[in-house]
Design an enzyme around this catalytic site. Structure first.
Site, mmCIF file in Angstrom:
data_model
loop_
_atom_site.group_PDB
_atom_site.id
_atom_site.type_symbol
_atom_site.label_atom_id
_atom_site.label_comp_id
_atom_site.label_asym_id
_atom_site.label_seq_id
_atom_site.Cartn_x
_atom_site.Cartn_y
_atom_site.Cartn_z
ATOM 1 N N LYS A 11 0.863 -1.188 0.000
ATOM 2 C CA LYS A 11 0.000 0.000 0.000
ATOM 3 C C LYS A 11 0.891 1.226 0.000
ATOM 4 O O LYS A 11 1.749 1.389 0.861
ATOM 5 C CB LYS A 11 -0.906 -0.005 1.232
ATOM 6 C CG LYS A 11 -2.052 0.984 1.134
ATOM 7 C CD LYS A 11 -3.010 0.592 0.006
ATOM 8 C CE LYS A 11 -4.368 0.204 0.495
ATOM 9 N NZ LYS A 11 -5.288 -0.204 -0.567
ATOM 10 N N THR A 56 -3.463 -5.440 0.718
ATOM 11 C CA THR A 56 -2.919 -4.098 0.878
ATOM 12 C C THR A 56 -3.806 -3.254 1.794
ATOM 13 O O THR A 56 -3.324 -2.345 2.462
ATOM 14 C CB THR A 56 -2.753 -3.393 -0.482
ATOM 15 O OG1 THR A 56 -4.029 -3.179 -1.076
ATOM 16 C CG2 THR A 56 -1.873 -4.222 -1.407
ATOM 17 N N HIS A 255 -9.386 17.983 4.737
ATOM 18 C CA HIS A 255 -10.146 17.150 5.662
ATOM 19 C C HIS A 255 -9.256 16.118 6.362
ATOM 20 O O HIS A 255 -8.425 15.462 5.727
ATOM 21 C CB HIS A 255 -11.270 16.435 4.924
ATOM 22 C CG HIS A 255 -12.236 17.357 4.248
ATOM 23 N ND1 HIS A 255 -13.042 18.222 4.954
ATOM 24 C CD2 HIS A 255 -12.504 17.557 2.934
ATOM 25 C CE1 HIS A 255 -13.789 18.911 4.107
ATOM 26 N NE2 HIS A 255 -13.484 18.534 2.878
#
Length: 306
Positions: A11, A56, A255
């Protein structure tokens, strides 16, 4: 017969922000973590069998869970914890490479107040635009100063609630959130004379003062919306710098979402802080101009055209 050479999977760019709360003083570790795993992966490449594969998505969840459970003492120590875990916990994984980028934050000075306001270190770019118009249809000289890429964050003192709702509204209300943005600001100096007309004028000091007022307003405003914070940032510049007649601000809402660690038996909020996922898109974009009373608006609405 073809043979399988070097291979890896994992990942990439897991954006994890760990906020540690020491009373009113907050500490931030902001990382971009990439996990690459390799080992006994012949079958997944040849036949599609996933029996040896740790997903992942699991690697991503592990990054968040370790940030909460173990904290982040340093990028090196955190990477070592992850690498050891992946190799030791799965017999098919023989090698783990963890790459970490850390984004540094400096505190915004707020004497006598909680230490929870930060500015990203070494990111912003100073801007200037001078227009000389000799046609007589506009001021002969227009001086715009500005800043872009000024990344700031408050780890508390921000709420968002009481907004309109319709059938598509899913956003939960919050009484405490991270408020972060990348400030792009352009301010117009009122004097219609060339910047080099007064040898005593200190344009460096004027720019630094405007930047300080933008940062100070961001840090000291208890925010119920990013719009409210934007107006206070612009107002501070207008109120404190008599030579500035107009300021335009563009603030994307960067965010930060609290990661759900309940599936792993972990609570992710408490007096010691929390772990957040820093999302880069999509984002809310808040823009407005703040003017000195009676001054005309001349800065374009779209600051990318400057």
């Amino acid at each position: 017969m073809p043979t399988l050479g070097q291979n890896q999977y994992g990942k990439a760019e897991v954006r994890v922000v760990r906020v540690l709360r020491d009373g009113a003083t907050h500490h931030v570790r902001d990382l971009n973590v990439s996990v690459a795993l390799s080992g006994a992966m012949e079958d997944v490449h040849r036949s599609g069998s996933n029996a040896a594969v740790l997903t992942t998505d699991t690697a991503k969840n592990t990054v968040f869970a370790f940030a909460r459970e173990h904290g982040i003492a340093s990028p090196e120590a955190f990477a070592a914890l992850l690498a050891r875990h992946f190799v030791a916990s799965q017999p098919t994984i023989h090698r783990a490479r963890i790459r970490v980028q850390e984004y540094a934050w400096d505190r915004i000075p707020t004497p006598g107040e909680g230490a929870h306001s930060f500015v990203r270190a070494g990111r912003e770019t100073r801007t200037a635009q001078i227009t000389h118009d000799a046609t007589g249809d506009a001021p002969e000289w227009e001086t715009l100063s500005g800043v872009t890429g000024l990344t700031v964050m408050n780890t508390t003192d921000s709420e968002f609630h009481g907004y309109l709702r319709d059938r598509y509204t899913t956003l939960p209300e919050t009484r405490d959130r991270i408020l972060a943005t990348d400030v792009t600001a352009v301010w117009r100096h009122g004097a219609a004379t060339p910047p080099d007309a007064d040898p005593a004028a200190d344009w460096d000091a004027a720019w630094a003062s405007a930047r300080d007022h933008v940062l100070g307003a961001f840090a000291r405003t208890y925010s119920y919306s990013l719009q409210q914070t934007l107006f206070r940032m612009g107002s501070q510049v207008i109120e404190n710098l008599p030579g500035v007649d107009e300021i335009r601000l563009s603030l994307p809402n960067k965010h930060h979402f609290v990661v759900d660690l309940e599936p792993f038996g972990m609570k992710n909020e408490g007096p010691d802080g929390a772990v957040y996922f820093a999302a880069d898109r999509p984002y809310g974009l808040i823009e407005a101009t703040v003017l000195r009373e009676g001054a005309p608006a001349r800065i374009p609405a779209d600051l990318t055209n400057l």
